[in-house]
Structures are given as C-alpha cells and as structure tokens.
Design an enzyme around this catalytic site. Structure first.
Site, PDB file in Angstrom:
ATOM      1  N   CYS A  11      40.168 -22.539  24.332  1.00  0.00           N
ATOM      2  CA  CYS A  11      39.475 -21.696  25.312  1.00  0.00           C
ATOM      3  C   CYS A  11      38.343 -20.931  24.646  1.00  0.00           C
ATOM      4  O   CYS A  11      37.538 -20.325  25.325  1.00  0.00           O
ATOM      5  CB  CYS A  11      40.451 -20.741  25.972  1.00  0.00           C
ATOM      6  SG  CYS A  11      41.096 -19.550  24.813  1.00  0.00           S
ATOM      7  N   GLU A  38      34.417 -26.324  32.975  1.00  0.00           N
ATOM      8  CA  GLU A  38      35.066 -26.439  31.662  1.00  0.00           C
ATOM      9  C   GLU A  38      35.417 -27.912  31.445  1.00  0.00           C
ATOM     10  O   GLU A  38      36.228 -28.472  32.187  1.00  0.00           O
ATOM     11  CB  GLU A  38      36.348 -25.585  31.643  1.00  0.00           C
ATOM     12  CG  GLU A  38      37.030 -25.590  30.297  1.00  0.00           C
ATOM     13  CD  GLU A  38      38.353 -24.834  30.308  1.00  0.00           C
ATOM     14  OE1 GLU A  38      39.195 -25.089  31.189  1.00  0.00           O
ATOM     15  OE2 GLU A  38      38.532 -23.976  29.422  1.00  0.00           O
ATOM     16  N   LYS A  82      58.190 -20.045  29.344  1.00  0.00           N
ATOM     17  CA  LYS A  82      58.038 -21.308  30.075  1.00  0.00           C
ATOM     18  C   LYS A  82      56.875 -22.031  29.419  1.00  0.00           C
ATOM     19  O   LYS A  82      55.711 -21.804  29.736  1.00  0.00           O
ATOM     20  CB  LYS A  82      57.745 -21.012  31.553  1.00  0.00           C
ATOM     21  CG  LYS A  82      58.162 -22.097  32.526  1.00  0.00           C
ATOM     22  CD  LYS A  82      57.571 -23.458  32.254  1.00  0.00           C
ATOM     23  CE  LYS A  82      56.156 -23.608  32.705  1.00  0.00           C
ATOM     24  NZ  LYS A  82      55.559 -24.915  32.321  1.00  0.00           N
TER      25      LYS A  82
HETATM   26  P1  NAD Z   1      47.470 -25.313  33.174  1.00  0.00           P
HETATM   27  O1  NAD Z   1      46.966 -24.192  33.992  1.00  0.00           O
HETATM   28  O2  NAD Z   1      47.468 -26.671  33.761  1.00  0.00           O
HETATM   29  O3  NAD Z   1      49.001 -25.033  32.739  1.00  0.00           O
HETATM   30  C1  NAD Z   1      49.384 -23.796  32.193  1.00  0.00           C
HETATM   31  C2  NAD Z   1      50.830 -23.513  32.597  1.00  0.00           C
HETATM   32  O4  NAD Z   1      50.921 -23.439  34.014  1.00  0.00           O
HETATM   33  C3  NAD Z   1      51.793 -24.609  32.149  1.00  0.00           C
HETATM   34  O5  NAD Z   1      52.955 -24.006  31.646  1.00  0.00           O
HETATM   35  C4  NAD Z   1      52.050 -25.395  33.428  1.00  0.00           C
HETATM   36  O6  NAD Z   1      53.345 -25.945  33.477  1.00  0.00           O
HETATM   37  C5  NAD Z   1      51.895 -24.363  34.521  1.00  0.00           C
HETATM   38  N1  NAD Z   1      51.364 -24.914  35.779  1.00  0.00           N
HETATM   39  C6  NAD Z   1      50.515 -25.966  35.928  1.00  0.00           C
HETATM   40  N2  NAD Z   1      50.214 -26.148  37.240  1.00  0.00           N
HETATM   41  C7  NAD Z   1      50.881 -25.191  37.931  1.00  0.00           C
HETATM   42  C8  NAD Z   1      50.963 -24.835  39.316  1.00  0.00           C
HETATM   43  N3  NAD Z   1      50.301 -25.513  40.243  1.00  0.00           N
HETATM   44  N4  NAD Z   1      51.728 -23.776  39.652  1.00  0.00           N
HETATM   45  C9  NAD Z   1      52.400 -23.073  38.732  1.00  0.00           C
HETATM   46  N5  NAD Z   1      52.358 -23.365  37.396  1.00  0.00           N
HETATM   47  C10 NAD Z   1      51.608 -24.407  37.000  1.00  0.00           C
HETATM   48  O7  NAD Z   1      46.675 -25.265  31.797  1.00  0.00           O
HETATM   49  P2  NAD Z   1      46.726 -26.303  30.594  1.00  0.00           P
HETATM   50  O8  NAD Z   1      46.056 -27.566  31.012  1.00  0.00           O
HETATM   51  O9  NAD Z   1      48.088 -26.374  30.025  1.00  0.00           O
HETATM   52  O10 NAD Z   1      45.827 -25.543  29.514  1.00  0.00           O
HETATM   53  C11 NAD Z   1      44.426 -25.668  29.443  1.00  0.00           C
HETATM   54  C12 NAD Z   1      43.739 -24.502  30.108  1.00  0.00           C
HETATM   55  O11 NAD Z   1      44.203 -23.276  29.532  1.00  0.00           O
HETATM   56  C13 NAD Z   1      42.237 -24.492  29.901  1.00  0.00           C
HETATM   57  O12 NAD Z   1      41.611 -24.159  31.112  1.00  0.00           O
HETATM   58  C14 NAD Z   1      42.010 -23.417  28.862  1.00  0.00           C
HETATM   59  O13 NAD Z   1      40.744 -22.799  28.897  1.00  0.00           O
HETATM   60  C15 NAD Z   1      43.083 -22.460  29.213  1.00  0.00           C
HETATM   61  N6  NAD Z   1      43.421 -21.569  28.108  1.00  0.00           N
HETATM   62  C16 NAD Z   1      42.981 -20.288  28.193  1.00  0.00           C
HETATM   63  C17 NAD Z   1      43.234 -19.407  27.159  1.00  0.00           C
HETATM   64  C18 NAD Z   1      42.731 -17.986  27.246  1.00  0.00           C
HETATM   65  O14 NAD Z   1      43.070 -17.211  26.382  1.00  0.00           O
HETATM   66  N7  NAD Z   1      41.944 -17.626  28.242  1.00  0.00           N
HETATM   67  C19 NAD Z   1      43.950 -19.837  26.040  1.00  0.00           C
HETATM   68  C20 NAD Z   1      44.409 -21.148  25.997  1.00  0.00           C
HETATM   69  C21 NAD Z   1      44.128 -22.022  27.051  1.00  0.00           C
END
Ligand code: NAD
Length: 484
Positions: free
Chosen positions: A281, A375, A173
C-alpha cells in the site's frame, strides 16, 4: 498438499470448524499448500467466549508483567525468522529478502509494545486545593483485527503486540489467501507464555468478517485491506456502535523534479514500484515527471530492467491478479500511453505454474486513464507529465486516496513546499516508501483510512484503550466548593 488442513485457533487449541473450506495455493508455482476453513458466526462466538473468559485475569495484570510475554515473543520471532520468512514467501510469493524484512519489522513492532509501560503513563494534577485528578488507560475487552494478503506476518503484528500488551483479548481474521503465517504466530505467542484465549485466529472471508462486525461483545475492530471492504467494515462496525479503524487502498504519487539526483531517484523509484511485486500500500503507483526529466526516466528504465521475475522480483498473488495487472497495461497502451519497459507475459523457468508480472514503466499516461486513477497493485509505474510543480501537486491531490506521496529533489525549499501541499498522511522526501518507523504511527488520509488516528505507534494506544479519570480528595481542610 504440502501442509495439513488448517483449523481455527480458539482458546489455545486447534479447533476445526467452518462452513466449507478453500484451497491455498503458492503464487510461486501454483502448488497446493493447504486448505483453510471458511468459518461463520459460530466460530466467532466461540472465540469471543474464550476471549471474554481469559480477559479478566490478563487485564488485571500490570502492564509491566504483560509485556514480558512480548519480550519473549520478539526473541522467538528472531529465532524463527528464517522459517517465518520462508512461509511468507511460500504463501504470498514475495522474495526471501522481502519476507525477512517483514519479519524484522514485526520484531520492531513488538519492541514498541515492550516499551509501552514507558509511554502509557496517565496524568495527575492537583485540580483544586487538596483535590487530585488522575487518568488511567484501560483495555477495552475483546477486540478484532482483520488483515490483508500482502503482509501475512507484518500486518497482523501491527495490531497483535500493542492491543494485547495493553490488556485486550484479540481475534485475528487473516486473509484466507495467506492463512499459514497467522497460525505460526499463534504458536509463538503460546510458546512465549500468552494465556490461552487471549489470542484467537478465526479463518474465513466475508461471512466471518460480518459476524465480527455484528458481535455485541467485540469492542473494537481494526481492518487493513481494500477501500471497498474498509468502507463496508467501518460502516457495519460503527452502525453496531463499535470503535473502528479501517485502512484502505492507495495510489501513491512520486513527484520527480528536474533537479533530483538522477541515480538515487532512479534506483529508489524502481525499488518502490517493484518491491513485493508492487503489492504494497506504500508502493510508488504513479510518477509525476515535472519538466524535462528524460535523463532520470532513462536511468529508471535501466534500473527496472535489472529487476527479474523469480530472482529479485516475486510473484503476484493469483492468476486473476496477473490478468488484472496486465489488463491495465494493455488498456493504457491502447489509449496512447508508451510502454517503455514491458513486464507482460513474464514466466520463470521451472515455476511455470507461478503468477509473475515483470517490472513495467509506462510513459505519457494522462490523468483520465484508469491506470492513472486506480490502484493497480502490481509492479507497474505509470508516468504522468506535468509542466510545473503546482500542476504535479494538483494531479496528486486529485486522487481519492491519501496514503502516501513523495517528492524527489535536491532543493530543500521545494521539498518542503510539496510536503506541505500534498494531501496524504505519509510523505517522503527522496524516499520511495515513506513508512514511518516506531514510535511514529502508520496511517493515511482520505479513502485510505476511515476512523480517527493511526493504527501503529503512539496513536494505537488511544485506539486500543479507554481513559478513566479519577478525582480524589482525602483531607477535610480542603473544604467544599462548587465541584465537591
Ligand atoms: P481485501 O479488502 O480483499 O481483503 C482484506 C480482508 O477483508 C481479508 O481478510 C478478506 O478476507 C476480507 N474481505 C474481503 N472481501 C470482503 C467482504 N466483501 N466483506 C468482508 N470482508 C471481506 O484486501 P486484500 O486484497 O487482501 O489486500 C490488498 C489491499 O489492501 C490493497 O488495496 C492494499 O492497498 C490494501 N492495504 C492497505 C494497507 C494500508 O495500510 N492502508 C496496508 C496493506 C494493504
């Protein structure tokens, strides 16, 4: 619209579906790229059905045969690296070099999967006279991987090669903001010879994620994204008795000591905070300056000014992201911080519809400010001042996150001291982005990771498999004892 409307990819076929759709724009210039379906439970049901049907035959093959697909997939990633990188740049906004680095990393991740036959051997031991105990690693079944916007090619490949080579069927997804790369990966896996149904892509947002968490026939879920959603997914998946590993947000502190090498530190810190427009991240998201290091900060500002939006700095993901990032800077300034390099209001000639924030360095930030705690996820470096290394470590360890931390110094003893005391899963010494490369595993601590183990490298083997233990006796002269 530049590309056709997207569909899901289920059982090897493009499958229309979804309760509506979402427009996909390029952050580079605001161009409409495509439209992505916002799926729900019915698409997840169809993908699980396809995965279950294909699983029996796929998991029955010895791993040495399964990894042949990934040797070919790795070479296809290499063959199409330019095209894949161009797609990442278009949908995510990062520079071409950054996008290409992402694809190269996907190749490295796949190489690790190709070597899995060498690293997953079980164990065997004669546990009592004539009785042998042996362990084997077996796949789980249908598993799911939910990924964020910031690495449309690499983060899916954190999970695809390992989970599938280990014998599972997968539902990916991807982030609905960057759905195009995932479809290209599906094409390449098919071309590499992966049987239909073993890799499926279901697009959408919250509704589809919740359906994945609730589906009784999905055995394990990995998630990478924000901490807010990582907590939701972990809680919901484990309440449904699934295995879950969810990686969240970060606030990575770089502790700079007065004896640090000026030029190396300045260029590394500038690259770490601005690479991928700060949307990593592992990015430097705060610097803790210990003692008098003004000479390093001056040089850091020189390096930061060399980073130019539209040239060696990409776009941030959306208009809302740009506004959020600039809001953090404005608030910190109003609270007394000093903006040394100001990236607000950046535009790129010819790409006026794009979302750009220039590199920003802000001094005299205090730990209570929002910009120091949260962040920001943009090319912004708040600098906090600490008189001693212990006070710097205290600032670092007060963070709710524990993804990465780094120290810049020429003293081996001090580097070791900080590495030992810092409360983070990945530590850098004179390295601004301390991503552990294969076979080491990737994963943070605290609110940056929920679940046990890491997502890549050796640690992923445990997550994507279950262990069977077989105890055997053939020879009657072994006689019986308490465990017969
Ligand atoms: P996000 O949490 O908004 O989205 C991630 C996934 O979750 C997407 O596929 C999205 O469709 C889904 N999603 C969003 N809201 C949701 C909800 N309410 N319920 C269920 N699913 C939902 O993250 P983003 O904005 O796409 O990515 C940025 C974030 O990811 C930053 O906080 C970054 O630090 C983090 N990140 C962490 C790592 C790590 O290894 N720790 C790596 C990459 C990115």
């Amino acid at each position: 619209m530049k590309y056709p409307v997207l569909t899901n990819y289920i059982d090897g076929k493009n499958t229309p579906g979804g309760n509506g759709s979402l427009d996909v724009f390029s952050p580079l210039n605001g161009e409409l790229l495509s439209r992505v379906p916002m799926s729900g439970a019915s698409a997840v049901n169809a993908a699980v059905k396809a995965g279950r049907a294909a699983f029996a035959e796929w998991s029955d093959q010895p791993i040495k045969e399964r990894v042949q697909v990934f040797y070919r997939y790795r070479n296809l990633l290499e063959r199409d690296a330019d095209e894949l990188a161009a797609l990442v740049t278009e949908e995510n906004g990062k520079t071409r070099d950054e996008a290409l680095a992402e694809v190269l990393k996907s190749m490295e991740l796949t190489e690790f999967a190709c070597a899995l036959p060498q690293s997953i051997s079980g164990e065997v031991q004669e546990v009592s006279r004539g009785v042998e105990c042996r362990s084997e690693r077996l796949p789980l079944g249908v598993v799911a991987s939910i990924t964020p916007f910031n690495f449309p090619n690499m983060v899916p490949n954190w999970t695809i090669p390992n989970a599938i080579a280990l014998g599972n069927a997968m539902i990916l997804k991807p982030s609905e903001v960057v759905p195009l790369s995932a479809m290209k990966l599906a094409e390449l896996l098919k071309e590499a010879g992966l049987p239909d149904g073993i890799f499926n892509v279901v697009h959408g947002g919250r509704e589809v994620v919740e359906a994945i968490c609730d589906h009784p026939d999905i055995e394990a879920i990995s998630f990478v994204g924000s901490t807010k959603v990582a907590k939701l997914v972990y809680t919901r998946a484990t309440a449904n008795l699934k295995r879950a590993l969810t990686l969240g947000s970060a606030k990575n502190h770089l502790i700079v000591l007065p004896d640090a090498h000026r030029d190396m530190t300045a260029s590394n810190v500038a690259a770490s905070m601005s690479g991928c427009a700060g949307q990593r991240c592992m990015a430097a998201s705060a610097m803790v300056a210990v003692g008098d290091i003004d000479h390093i900060i001056e040089k850091l500002c020189v390096e930061a000014r060399k980073i130019v939006p539209g040239k060696n700095l990409g776009a941030v993901i959306s208009k809302q992201a740009k506004e959020r990032i600039e809001g953090y800077i404005t608030e910190a300034e109003a609270q007394g911080a000093t903006v040394l390099v100001d990236g607000r209001g950046a535009t790129v000639a010819g790409s006026e519809g794009g979302y750009y924030v220039g590199p920003t360095v802000i001094d005299n930030v205090t730990p209570d400010m929002k910009i120091a705690r949260e962040e920001v996820f943009g090319p912004v470096l708040p600098i906090l001042r600490a008189p001693t290394v212990d006070e710097a470590i205290e600032i670092e360890n007060a963070s709710q996150y524990g993804n990465a931390a780094a120290v810049f110094t020429q003293s081996g003893g001090l580097a070791r001291y900080v590495a030992e005391k810092a409360d983070a899963g990945m530590i850098g010494v004179n390295i601004g982005v301390p991503v552990p490369r294969e076979p080491f595993s990737f994963g943070g601590w605290s609110d940056s990771r929920f679940g046990v183990g890491d997502l890549t490298g050796k640690s992923s083997i445990e997550f994507w498999t279950k262990l069977k233990k077989i105890t055997t006796k053939w020879n009657p002269e072994a006689r019986s004892n308490w465990m017969s």
